[in-house]
Motif scaffolding. Structure first.
Motif, PDB file in Angstrom:
ATOM      1  N   SER A   1     -14.193  29.990  28.784  1.00 38.54           N
ATOM      2  CA  SER A   1     -14.505  28.727  28.204  1.00 38.54           C
ATOM      3  C   SER A   1     -15.985  28.355  28.387  1.00 38.54           C
ATOM      4  CB  SER A   1     -13.648  27.530  28.977  1.00 38.54           C
ATOM      5  OG  SER A   1     -14.008  27.744  30.533  1.00 38.54           O
TER       6      SER A   1
ATOM      7  N   GLY B   1     -14.381  16.257  17.114  1.00 37.26           N
ATOM      8  CA  GLY B   1     -13.625  17.607  17.094  1.00 37.26           C
ATOM      9  C   GLY B   1     -12.694  17.850  18.095  1.00 37.26           C
ATOM     10  N   GLU B   2     -11.567  18.682  17.753  1.00 42.47           N
ATOM     11  CA  GLU B   2     -10.323  19.063  18.508  1.00 42.47           C
ATOM     12  C   GLU B   2     -10.598  19.821  19.655  1.00 42.47           C
ATOM     13  OE1 GLU B   2     -11.113  22.866  17.269  1.00 42.47           O
ATOM     14  OE2 GLU B   2     -11.328  20.689  16.097  1.00 42.47           O
ATOM     15  N   GLU B   3      -9.702  19.655  20.810  1.00 43.05           N
ATOM     16  CA  GLU B   3      -9.939  20.765  21.812  1.00 43.05           C
ATOM     17  C   GLU B   3      -8.208  20.731  22.155  1.00 43.05           C
ATOM     18  OE1 GLU B   3     -12.402  20.059  25.147  1.00 43.05           O
ATOM     19  OE2 GLU B   3     -14.247  19.414  23.817  1.00 43.05           O
TER      20      GLU B   3
ATOM     21  N   ASN C   1      -4.547  17.136  22.432  1.00 43.30           N
ATOM     22  CA  ASN C   1      -5.786  17.243  21.528  1.00 43.30           C
ATOM     23  C   ASN C   1      -6.889  16.332  22.253  1.00 43.30           C
ATOM     24  OD1 ASN C   1      -7.930  17.471  19.860  1.00 43.30           O
ATOM     25  ND2 ASN C   1      -6.539  17.075  18.207  1.00 43.30           N
TER      26      ASN C   1
ATOM     27  N   HIS D   1     -18.773  16.877  20.119  1.00 43.52           N
ATOM     28  CA  HIS D   1     -19.623  17.922  20.741  1.00 43.52           C
ATOM     29  C   HIS D   1     -21.056  17.828  20.270  1.00 43.52           C
ATOM     30  CE1 HIS D   1     -15.329  19.210  20.144  1.00 43.52           C
ATOM     31  NE2 HIS D   1     -15.540  19.808  21.486  1.00 43.52           N
TER      32      HIS D   1
ATOM     33  N   SER E   1      -4.705  26.677  17.026  1.00 39.24           N
ATOM     34  CA  SER E   1      -5.132  25.296  16.592  1.00 39.24           C
ATOM     35  C   SER E   1      -5.799  25.658  15.199  1.00 39.24           C
ATOM     36  CB  SER E   1      -6.187  25.109  17.582  1.00 39.24           C
ATOM     37  OG  SER E   1      -6.919  24.015  17.209  1.00 39.24           O
TER      38      SER E   1
ATOM     39  N   THR F   1     -10.052  24.011  27.722  1.00 35.44           N
ATOM     40  CA  THR F   1      -9.626  24.949  26.660  1.00 35.44           C
ATOM     41  C   THR F   1     -10.804  25.905  26.710  1.00 35.44           C
ATOM     42  OG1 THR F   1      -8.915  25.271  24.419  1.00 35.44           O
ATOM     43  CG2 THR F   1     -10.742  23.542  24.734  1.00 35.44           C
TER      44      THR F   1
ATOM     45  N   THR G   1     -11.267  27.125  23.258  1.00 33.11           N
ATOM     46  CA  THR G   1     -11.320  27.159  21.773  1.00 33.11           C
ATOM     47  C   THR G   1     -11.535  25.829  21.254  1.00 33.11           C
ATOM     48  OG1 THR G   1      -9.484  28.825  21.841  1.00 33.11           O
ATOM     49  CG2 THR G   1      -9.789  27.717  19.791  1.00 33.11           C
ATOM     50  N   ALA G   2     -12.771  25.911  20.271  1.00 26.75           N
ATOM     51  CA  ALA G   2     -12.863  24.760  19.626  1.00 26.75           C
ATOM     52  C   ALA G   2     -13.629  25.049  18.345  1.00 26.75           C
ATOM     53  CB  ALA G   2     -13.812  23.637  20.439  1.00 26.75           C
ATOM     54  N   SER G   3     -13.103  24.229  17.398  1.00 21.82           N
ATOM     55  CA  SER G   3     -13.797  24.731  15.904  1.00 21.82           C
ATOM     56  C   SER G   3     -15.224  24.629  15.873  1.00 21.82           C
ATOM     57  CB  SER G   3     -13.022  23.791  14.902  1.00 21.82           C
ATOM     58  OG  SER G   3     -13.455  22.521  14.810  1.00 21.82           O
TER      59      SER G   3
END
Length: 330
Positions: free
Chosen positions: A96, A166-168, A192, A197, A234, A285, A287-289
């Protein structure tokens, strides 16, 4: 037998609580919310599964139909939204720190170890203490109260001044505080932990601002222990096209902190042990786009699925209309 709790609205508009197991999904008699069930269990000293058995089960429910008809609610809420707290911890998962570290190094234009990386390494070293010992405290943040929490298919609303939405994809712990101040964990939900970010990238001291956004929870609360290894996916939909997709992992096997340690450092504050309050705590998390350069836009739909949960979580992105707030002196 695995117990899952789901809150729905009937076709006639009545709130109902559903208990889902391998034997199917049925209404729980005598209570209409997860909160009511939890309070009843706390008062009698019973486990949630035993309290459900004591309450008895009613009619069968087709959760998939309720979901398609928009009748599935957030799986936890409080009659007074100000008594529900949404919080989280970051830099808790192995891997992370990588995206955060790159982001902060780019902002600082210096190849030095960032505060984020130092905090992450502290967790790797002492985030899973031996029984009876206290580990290092994690990064912690506040997201809002019950007004910021939404359920499946509801919009995640980004403020007009936001620079990113943005999602998490995360696991969230769901807690109710007993009359004596004891925190009781109801279970776990997909979350979510929606964030800004771009704001955070400009200066990590703006993390607090970047987290003051809504969060969403999935269909069900998984009662009992979360598997040590959780695998999920995701993705972001734009119309009928998936514009980004990535697997994510969670569970203690994939974390630098134990849940016990994270829970200790949240509930050690007396403020968070107020009788009757609900806590939704997001556990982080890797992972994030945003880390992959994705720029979301209104109408995009975030989708999160995980193998420990029967149902995934979908939420569209929506930006609120700009409005000026004026402070009035009394």
């Amino acid at each position: 037998m695995t117990l899952r709790l789901i809150q729905i609205v009937s076709a006639s508009g009545e709130r109902q609580l559903v208990a889902a197991t391998e034997d199917g999904a049925h209404l729980v008699n005598g209570v209409s919310t997860t909160y009511e069930l939890a309070k009843a269990a706390i008062s009698t000293g019973a486990a949630l599964a035993a309290q459900v058995e004591k309450q008895g089960l009613g009619d069968a429910v087709d959760v998939a139909v309720a979901l398609s008809e928009g009748r599935v609610l957030c799986p936890i809420d409080h009659p007074d939204a100000s008594h529900l707290h949404v919080t989280g911890t970051g830099l808790t998962h192995l891997g992370s720190a990588e995206g955060r570290d790159k982001m902060h190094k780019a902002a600082a234009q210096a190849e030095v170890q960032t505060d984020s990386m130092r905090m992450f390494l502290m967790g790797v070293k002492n985030g899973k203490p031996a029984a009876g010992e206290t580990g290092v405290q994690p990064e912690w943040f506040y997201k809002g109260n019950g007004n910021t929490l939404v359920g499946p298919n509801a919009p995640l609303t980004s403020p007009s001044f936001a620079e990113d939405g943005g999602e998490e994809p995360e696991m969230a712990g769901i807690y109710v505080i007993g009359d004596d101040g004891t925190p009781y964990r109801i279970g776990w939900a997909i979350a979510n932990e929606f964030s800004d970010h771009v704001v955070e990238k400009q200066n990590y001291l703006w993390l607090a601002h970047s987290k003051l956004r809504p969060a969403s929870l999935g269909v069900e609360i998984l009662v009992g222990e979360l598997p040590k290894d959780v695998r999920g996916t995701s993705r972001i939909w734009r119309g009928n096209e998936v514009i980004w997709e990535k697997p994510f992992i969670s569970g203690e096997d994939n974390m630098s902190h134990s849940f016990d340690n994270l829970e200790h450092h949240h509930f050690k504050y007396e403020l968070f042990r107020t009788p009757g309050d609900i806590h939704v705590h997001c556990f982080g998390t890797a992972t994030a786009s945003f880390a992959d350069g994705v720029k979301t836009q209104d109408g995009d739909v975030f989708e999160i699925t995980a193998d420990a949960f029967l149902y995934g979580l979908k939420n569209p992105l929506q930006t609120e209309v700009e409005r000026k707030v004026t402070v009035t002196a009394l």
